[in-house]
Design a protein around this motif. Structure first.
Motif, mmCIF file in Angstrom:
data_model
loop_
_atom_site.group_PDB
_atom_site.id
_atom_site.type_symbol
_atom_site.label_atom_id
_atom_site.label_comp_id
_atom_site.label_asym_id
_atom_site.label_seq_id
_atom_site.Cartn_x
_atom_site.Cartn_y
_atom_site.Cartn_z
ATOM 1 N N ALA A 78 37.707 38.878 53.578
ATOM 2 C CA ALA A 78 38.734 38.130 52.842
ATOM 3 C C ALA A 78 38.088 37.046 51.996
ATOM 4 C CB ALA A 78 39.744 37.526 53.817
ATOM 5 N N GLY A 79 37.081 36.359 52.570
ATOM 6 C CA GLY A 79 36.376 35.325 51.805
ATOM 7 C C GLY A 79 35.620 35.913 50.629
ATOM 8 N N GLU A 80 34.956 37.068 50.823
ATOM 9 C CA GLU A 80 34.222 37.691 49.723
ATOM 10 C C GLU A 80 35.168 38.157 48.625
ATOM 11 O OE1 GLU A 80 30.389 39.407 52.248
ATOM 12 O OE2 GLU A 80 31.994 40.757 51.608
ATOM 13 N N ALA A 81 36.321 38.707 49.016
ATOM 14 C CA ALA A 81 37.302 39.134 48.009
ATOM 15 C C ALA A 81 37.814 37.932 47.217
ATOM 16 C CB ALA A 81 38.466 39.862 48.683
ATOM 17 N N THR A 82 38.078 36.827 47.928
ATOM 18 C CA THR A 82 38.564 35.617 47.248
ATOM 19 C C THR A 82 37.508 35.071 46.301
ATOM 20 O OG1 THR A 82 39.955 35.087 49.145
ATOM 21 C CG2 THR A 82 39.470 33.310 47.609
ATOM 22 N N GLN A 83 36.236 35.047 46.752
ATOM 23 C CA GLN A 83 35.162 34.560 45.884
ATOM 24 C C GLN A 83 35.037 35.423 44.636
ATOM 25 O OE1 GLN A 83 33.211 31.700 46.448
ATOM 26 N NE2 GLN A 83 32.795 32.129 44.317
ATOM 27 N N ALA A 84 35.122 36.750 44.815
ATOM 28 C CA ALA A 84 35.047 37.644 43.656
ATOM 29 C C ALA A 84 36.205 37.398 42.694
ATOM 30 C CB ALA A 84 35.048 39.099 44.130
ATOM 31 N N LEU A 85 37.409 37.162 43.250
ATOM 32 C CA LEU A 85 38.576 36.897 42.399
ATOM 33 C C LEU A 85 38.391 35.617 41.609
ATOM 34 C CD1 LEU A 85 41.456 37.713 41.566
ATOM 35 C CD2 LEU A 85 42.313 36.379 43.493
ATOM 36 N N TYR A 86 37.939 34.540 42.275
ATOM 37 C CA TYR A 86 37.740 33.271 41.573
ATOM 38 C C TYR A 86 36.626 33.403 40.530
ATOM 39 C CZ TYR A 86 40.823 30.782 44.775
ATOM 40 O OH TYR A 86 41.906 30.322 45.472
ATOM 41 N N PHE A 88 36.011 36.092 38.878
ATOM 42 C CA PHE A 88 36.624 36.830 37.764
ATOM 43 C C PHE A 88 37.499 35.906 36.930
ATOM 44 C CE2 PHE A 88 37.742 40.699 35.701
ATOM 45 C CZ PHE A 88 39.034 40.510 35.236
ATOM 46 N N VAL A 89 38.201 34.971 37.573
ATOM 47 C CA VAL A 89 39.023 34.016 36.816
ATOM 48 C C VAL A 89 38.134 33.169 35.921
ATOM 49 C CG1 VAL A 89 40.536 32.004 37.013
ATOM 50 C CG2 VAL A 89 40.872 33.960 38.512
ATOM 51 N N ALA A 90 36.972 32.739 36.451
ATOM 52 C CA ALA A 90 36.060 31.912 35.667
ATOM 53 C C ALA A 90 35.349 32.714 34.586
ATOM 54 C CB ALA A 90 35.036 31.242 36.581
ATOM 55 N N GLU A 91 34.983 33.986 34.912
ATOM 56 C CA GLU A 91 34.255 34.824 33.969
ATOM 57 C C GLU A 91 34.642 36.273 34.221
ATOM 58 O OE1 GLU A 91 29.655 35.422 32.388
ATOM 59 O OE2 GLU A 91 30.077 34.436 34.282
ATOM 60 N N PRO A 94 33.325 43.040 34.941
ATOM 61 C CA PRO A 94 33.732 44.202 35.760
ATOM 62 C C PRO A 94 33.155 44.179 37.170
ATOM 63 C CG PRO A 94 33.015 44.884 33.561
ATOM 64 C CD PRO A 94 32.680 43.443 33.683
ATOM 65 N N GLN A 95 31.941 43.613 37.356
ATOM 66 C CA GLN A 95 31.364 43.650 38.697
ATOM 67 C C GLN A 95 32.185 42.845 39.704
ATOM 68 O OE1 GLN A 95 29.718 42.632 35.962
ATOM 69 N NE2 GLN A 95 28.471 40.822 36.315
ATOM 70 N N TYR A 96 32.894 41.805 39.226
ATOM 71 C CA TYR A 96 33.741 41.036 40.146
ATOM 72 C C TYR A 96 34.949 41.862 40.595
ATOM 73 C CZ TYR A 96 30.943 37.074 38.590
ATOM 74 O OH TYR A 96 29.914 36.231 38.320
ATOM 75 N N VAL A 97 35.463 42.702 39.696
ATOM 76 C CA VAL A 97 36.575 43.590 40.083
ATOM 77 C C VAL A 97 36.111 44.572 41.156
ATOM 78 C CG1 VAL A 97 38.229 45.290 39.250
ATOM 79 C CG2 VAL A 97 37.614 43.350 37.808
ATOM 80 N N ILE A 144 46.661 38.630 39.233
ATOM 81 C CA ILE A 144 45.825 37.562 38.662
ATOM 82 C C ILE A 144 44.798 38.151 37.701
ATOM 83 C CG2 ILE A 144 44.024 35.887 39.253
ATOM 84 C CD1 ILE A 144 45.645 35.310 41.822
ATOM 85 N N MET A 145 44.145 39.237 38.104
ATOM 86 C CA MET A 145 43.127 39.815 37.228
ATOM 87 C C MET A 145 43.747 40.360 35.945
ATOM 88 S SD MET A 145 40.356 41.595 39.828
ATOM 89 C CE MET A 145 41.555 42.539 40.776
ATOM 90 N N THR A 146 44.931 40.966 36.060
ATOM 91 C CA THR A 146 45.608 41.450 34.850
ATOM 92 C C THR A 146 45.943 40.288 33.919
ATOM 93 O OG1 THR A 146 46.565 43.304 36.086
ATOM 94 C CG2 THR A 146 47.611 42.706 33.998
ATOM 95 N N THR A 147 46.438 39.188 34.511
ATOM 96 C CA THR A 147 46.788 38.011 33.706
ATOM 97 C C THR A 147 45.554 37.417 33.051
ATOM 98 O OG1 THR A 147 48.596 37.538 35.249
ATOM 99 C CG2 THR A 147 47.934 35.776 33.755
ATOM 100 N N VAL A 148 44.418 37.374 33.766
ATOM 101 C CA VAL A 148 43.179 36.830 33.202
ATOM 102 C C VAL A 148 42.732 37.669 32.012
ATOM 103 C CG1 VAL A 148 40.725 36.492 33.653
ATOM 104 C CG2 VAL A 148 42.398 35.704 35.312
#
Length: 672
Positions: A78-86, A88-91, A94-97, A144-148
């Motif tokens: 869950a923490g790794e998924a959240t870190q990847a999401l944040y 992706f929001v910052a930058e 595709p690797q974050y997805v 969130i990723m779609t919105t970003v």
């Protein structure tokens, strides 16, 4: 061959162990022959207790460790998924997805394992509750990723519109004006003001995309209103047909760009709402893990440990009674057997105590292949996995430290150091301080770089910003932000040497920047740049609001206030390659800096004319190549540059000064 040898050794050890157990049985039967009934009863009781111990061992192996590990793995994923999401929001890369998807798949795998472990218990529904929360925040993550992605696309479109508008205002209006026309100045000022308000409005929209500060909406409306005002002001002059066409195109592009900007702002608000919901679901997941799952694990551990302790003591008591009853017949055999069992329990208890004290390197060596030996091996395996989890956590901490070092590149060194030393809290707070503000911008940057390839433009701009930033950091300036080719720097916070020293450092830094720009222009010409860059610098000293602005989730350390705007206005009025000071800055540094007083200028937002001074050079009397005579006080102002005087002019100047001295003495005698 090594594997075959290992199998032969294991088979020999197992055969020897079997012969040893059979030998003990024979001796026990011979010794216990007269007390067969007691031995049978004792054996049944002992067998029952051993079955309980075996059950407890299986519980430890199959319930405690897998259950706790599954919960820990779910938290980690869950923490790794959240870190990847944040990330992706910052930058949005595709690797974050992919990392977000992979972490959620791993989460579901451990969730299924968790559900299987709880099957048939009172807490069987707990796994489904965790999965429901996970499904909700995964859906929010997709949103969130779609919105970003949508917001990034809208921002790119917005920047294209702004570039088109700036190009129309700069190339089609400002450069195409008839300089002999009596309305040339009015048109030029109106076009410049329209361009400034376009950049200001869309700069605020981009800032809103990262900060979502409601106060910016009013500022954007003000910038739009100012643009419309100056557009009407331009139309009030006599216009050619081409000017009317350009103005109409500018207004149409501006209207469409505003619509795109409103979409960017709406997407930013939508993104913030989705992030808030995501954090709420993540908090619910953490609460569920901390409150119920960990409590369940602790309860099962406590029950298992209690059962082990109780059963162990019962077994010890029964074995001791058996030893007393058959002491004469099988004293030696019983002593050897019980000694081995007691030693195994003591070894287990000592190992458990060592583990409880945090000694994860301790190894339990029971020395037998029975249930107690397997229990010791299981405990060793459990501790090894815990140590691996601890090492994984240490690795995560190391990665976080590396991430903090990377994040420091986005902060001014003074701000980064004050935060990580604990001197400044990361909360929304501001203070009003007297600062010296420097605003620097490149003249005709867009036109100069219009024919450059993107790679050449990036290299040129990065070379310029790198050199200027190095000088700024050497003088202790706080780098507020880069806005394209413009820089906003200030002195006085979070560290200060005093208002006068800060102002002097700022002006000296500006002089060195312009000197370095001259060197860079030579370098760029040698590299084939036909139109090297020229910089203008405006400096002002005054009270500003400085601190953290934004929201609890996203904030920016910056300065605001009228004195900041004044520095930008002064820069716009500065000659090319020049440094212009406001009056208060000049008053602080005039004993060290030679500057030429300029005509007062009218700037937007200030009712009074602004007195400015154009910097010439420093008054460094210690340098042999710079010799000055300088005196600036009430009623007296003398400045002589000895470098510009030959021998004859020096003698003439000395004679004039002697004549002035006689007049001063005569004036004093007449007054007396």
């Amino acid at each position: 061959m090594p594997q075959a040898k290992t199998r032969e050794t294991a088979a020999s050890a197992e055969e020897a162990s079997t012969r040893g157990r059979q030998s003990i049985v024979r001796r026990l039967w011979r010794s216990f022959g007269l007390l067969l009934v007691i031995l049978v009863v004792s054996g049944l009781v002992s067998g029952y207790l051993l079955l309980q111990i075996v059950g407890i061992v299986r519980q430890i192996l199959q319930v405690e460790d897998p259950l706790e590990r599954a919960a820990l793995e779910m938290e980690i994923n869950a923490g790794e998924a959240t870190q990847a999401l944040y990330n992706f929001v910052a930058e949005p890369l595709p690797q974050y997805v992919d990392r977000f998807r992979d972490s959620n798949e791993d989460f579901l795998r451990f969730d299924r394992q968790f559900v299987d472990l709880l099957a048939g218990s009172e807490q069987a529904s707990l796994g489904q509750e965790i999965r429901d929360i996970h499904d909700r925040y995964v859906a929010l993550g997709d949103e969130i990723m779609t919105t970003v992605v949508d917001r990034s696309s809208a921002l790119r479109g917005l920047r294209n519109w702004v570039e088109q508008i700036d190009e129309l205002l700069d190339s089609s209006l400002q450069r195409g004006l008839d300089t002999t026309s009596p309305e040339y100045t009015d048109k030029l000022h109106a076009a410049l003001d329209m361009e400034i308000n376009v950049d200001e409005a869309f700069g605020l929209i981009e800032s809103y995309a990262h900060q979502s500060d409601p106060r910016m909406i009013a500022q954007i409306k003000d910038a739009v209103a100012d643009f419309e005002h100056f557009e009407a002001q331009y139309r009030a002059t006599q216009l050619s047909a081409s000017e009317v066409g350009v103005l109409d195109q500018v207004v149409d592009n501006f209207t469409q760009a505003i619509a795109v900007g409103e979409r960017v702002m709406a997407l930013s608000d939508q993104l913030n709402q989705a992030l808030a919901s995501y954090r709420a679901e993540l908090s619910a997941f953490d609460a569920l893990i901390d409150d119920r799952v960990q409590q369940l694990v602790r309860e099962r551990k406590a029950d298992a440990h209690w059962d082990t302790e109780r059963t162990s003591w019962i077994a010890l008591i029964i074995i001791a009674l058996m030893a007393l009853i058959v002491l004469v017949i099988a004293g030696v055999t019983t002593w050897i057997t019980t000694r081995k069992i007691v030693r195994s329990f003591i070894t287990l208890n000592l190992g458990i105590d060592a583990f409880a004290k945090g000694d994860l390197d301790h190894k339990i060596r029971v020395g037998s292949s029975d249930e107690l030996g397997r229990l010791g091996e299981a405990l060793n395996q459990m501790v090894m996995q815990r140590r691996q989890a601890t090492e994984a956590l240490d690795e995560k901490n190391r990665l976080l430290e590396e991430l903090s070092v990377k994040l420091s590149k986005y902060l001014s060194p003074q701000v980064y150091d004050s935060i990580f030393r604990g001197e400044k809290d990361v909360v929304i707070s501001t203070a009003r301080k007297k600062l010296t503000v420097l605003f620097a911008d490149l003249k005709d940057f867009t036109a100069t770089t219009d024919n450059l390839e993107p790679e050449e433009l990036a290299a040129l701009l990065n070379d310029y910003l790198t050199e200027m930033s190095a000088i700024a950091l050497a003088y202790g300036a706080t780098i507020d932000k880069y806005v394209g080719d413009a820089m906003l720097l200030f002195f006085g916070d979070p560290t200060t040497l005093g208002v006068r020293e800060d102002a002097l450092a700022c002006v000296r830094m500006a002089i060195e920047m312009q000197a370095r720009m001259a060197e860079l222009r030579t370098k760029w010409r040698d590299l084939g740049q036909e139109r090297p860059l020229h910089m203008r610098i405006g400096i002002n000293t005054g009270y500003c609001n400085v601190g953290n602005f934004g929201s609890d989730e996203r904030m920016d350390y910056t300065i605001i206030g009228g004195e900041v705007n004044l520095a930008a206005r002064i820069e716009a009025a500065t000659p090319v390659d020049g440094i212009m000071l406001a009056h208060e800055t000049y008053a602080l540094v005039r004993d060290y800096i030679a500057a030429q007083e300029q005509e007062p200028i009218e700037v937007k937002g200030f009712a009074r004319p602004i007195q400015t001074y154009l910097v010439e050079h420093t008054l460094d009397e210690e340098a042999p190549e710079r010799a000055y005579i300088h005196n600036d006080q009430e009623g007296v102002r003398v400045h002589i540059d000895l470098r510009k005087l030959d021998e004859q002019h020096r003698l003439e100047t000395a004679q004039q000064l002697e004549a002035y001295a006689r007049r001063l003495r005569e004036s004093k005698e007449s007054n007396a």
